[in-house]
Write an enzyme that holds these catalytic residues in place. Structure first.
Site, PDB file in Angstrom:
ATOM      1  N   ALA A  92       0.737  -1.222  -0.041  1.00 13.10           N
ATOM      2  CA  ALA A  92      -0.022  -0.107   0.036  1.00 13.10           C
ATOM      3  C   ALA A  92       0.666   1.216   0.051  1.00 13.10           C
ATOM      4  CB  ALA A  92      -0.954   0.076   1.382  1.00 13.10           C
TER       5      ALA A  92
ATOM      6  N   LYS B 266      -3.499   4.783  -3.404  1.00 16.09           N
ATOM      7  CA  LYS B 266      -4.581   4.165  -3.429  1.00 16.09           C
ATOM      8  C   LYS B 266      -5.479   3.609  -2.429  1.00 16.09           C
ATOM      9  CE  LYS B 266      -2.446   2.299  -7.959  1.00 16.09           C
ATOM     10  NZ  LYS B 266      -1.208   2.892  -7.842  1.00 16.09           N
TER      11      LYS B 266
ATOM     12  N   ASP C 259       4.920  -9.287   5.126  1.00 21.95           N
ATOM     13  CA  ASP C 259       5.288  -9.749   3.812  1.00 21.95           C
ATOM     14  C   ASP C 259       3.879 -10.260   3.143  1.00 21.95           C
ATOM     15  OD1 ASP C 259       6.303 -10.979   1.548  1.00 21.95           O
ATOM     16  OD2 ASP C 259       7.853 -11.986   2.437  1.00 21.95           O
TER      17      ASP C 259
ATOM     18  N   CYS D 153       3.309  -0.125 -12.411  1.00 22.48           N
ATOM     19  CA  CYS D 153       3.562   1.048 -13.202  1.00 22.48           C
ATOM     20  C   CYS D 153       4.963   0.743 -13.948  1.00 22.48           C
ATOM     21  CB  CYS D 153       4.041   2.374 -12.257  1.00 22.48           C
ATOM     22  SG  CYS D 153       5.499   2.008 -11.142  1.00 22.48           S
TER      23      CYS D 153
ATOM     24  N   PRO E  89       2.950   4.372  -0.976  1.00 21.75           N
ATOM     25  CA  PRO E  89       2.702   5.492   0.010  1.00 21.75           C
ATOM     26  C   PRO E  89       1.570   5.951   0.649  1.00 21.75           C
ATOM     27  CG  PRO E  89       3.325   6.533  -2.058  1.00 21.75           C
ATOM     28  CD  PRO E  89       3.407   5.020  -2.229  1.00 21.75           C
TER      29      PRO E  89
ATOM     30  N   ASP F  85      -0.846  -3.671  -5.805  1.00 23.62           N
ATOM     31  CA  ASP F  85      -0.079  -2.805  -6.835  1.00 23.62           C
ATOM     32  C   ASP F  85       1.252  -3.165  -6.384  1.00 23.62           C
ATOM     33  OD1 ASP F  85       0.549  -0.595  -8.247  1.00 23.62           O
ATOM     34  OD2 ASP F  85       0.823   0.757  -6.706  1.00 23.62           O
TER      35      ASP F  85
END
Length: 281
Positions: free
Chosen positions: A78, A83, A132, A205, A80, A152
């Protein structure tokens, strides 16, 4: 356009350029130029809380996870926190969000984002932990526990590589291979924690297919009850941002927002996956 080149020669800035030119062909020049430009940054504000600035592609991605009716939601990697802010602002009033970050240092930033950018009534339903993600599925209590999961995943992040000469000089295709292995571990863990009928949104990304459709392809082969769905916008965020969401380009399994055609937004790949209600034979 996508001719093969020997991996051992693809190192450093020249190798980076050759590798992605083989993928994107003549388009690479405009894509590279847009990656070197200032990144897209938009305001997302929930009520009277502090504004959060994030890429419009990230907003478009997070809004693709259907949240209606979900009670337990997981943001698996999550930090920084952008989202997580989007998910928290759009989830049902009786829903809770577990926001996880493996790095203890990055978790500090995640907590700060949640504390500052979420109103108290929403923040009280967001739990931030440091685990983890690849091992979370090993806990019996997490087996098919979450209604919705956003993963993400850590990725090549070519925009950041290009902007830092140190990382660019150290670049090689082995970075992509190593990351794709880690991404698969996270995605397979996420899928095991997903309830039947639930939705999982995988995103990166990254520009390379190996980190995007390639990882999703492994999931579809491993789990026959996984189904890819079109990533339509599932939540109305007009109360939190007045920006126009970027368009995406379709890939084999998902969607790709690319900055050369979307005013600097992205790169952002995302794929929506549903676990079927019954096990396919």
């Amino acid at each position: 356009m996508k001719q093969k080149v020997k991996a051992q020669k693809l190192v450093g800035a020249d190798g980076f350029d050759s590798y992605y030119r083989c993928i994107y062909g003549e388009r690479w020049d405009s894509l590279k130029s847009s990656l070197l430009d200032k990144a897209d940054s938009r305001i997302y504000r929930v009520g009277e809380a502090e504004p959060y600035y994030l890429d419009s592609g990230s907003i478009r991605c997070a809004l693709s996870l259907p949240l209606a009716g979900a009670k337990r939601i997981l943001d698996m990697c999550a930090a920084p926190g952008g989202k997580t802010i989007v998910l928290a602002s759009c989830m049902d009033n009786d829903a809770s969000l577990l926001s996880n970050e493996r790095s203890s240092e990055r978790k500090i930033r995640l907590v700060k984002s949640c504390d500052g950018c979420l109103p108290p009534e929403i923040r009280s339903r967001v739990d931030v932990v440091c685990k983890d993600g690849a091992k979370m599925c090993l806990s019996k209590e997490n087996e098919e526990f979450f209604d919705r999961i956003l993963l993400d995943a850590p990725c090549s992040s070519e925009r950041h590589v290009l902007s830092d000469s140190k990382y660019l000089d150290e670049w090689s295709p082995s970075r992509i291979k190593t990351l794709s292995v880690a991404q698969w571990s996270l995605l397979s863990s996420a899928y095991r924690m997903l309830k039947r009928g639930g939705y999982l949104l995988y995103s990166t990304c990254a520009l390379a297919k190996e980190e995007n459709d390639g990882v999703v392809s492994k999931l579809l082969k491993k789990f026959p009850d996984a189904k890819v769905l079109p990533p339509s916008i599932s939540s109305d965020a007009s109360a939190f941002t007045d920006m126009k969401l970027p368009e995406y380009e379709s890939t084999d399994f998902g969607a790709h927002v690319l900055p050369d055609t979307q005013n600097g937004a992205g790169p952002l790949y995302f794929c929506l996956i549903q676990k079927c209600l019954s096990q396919k034979l």
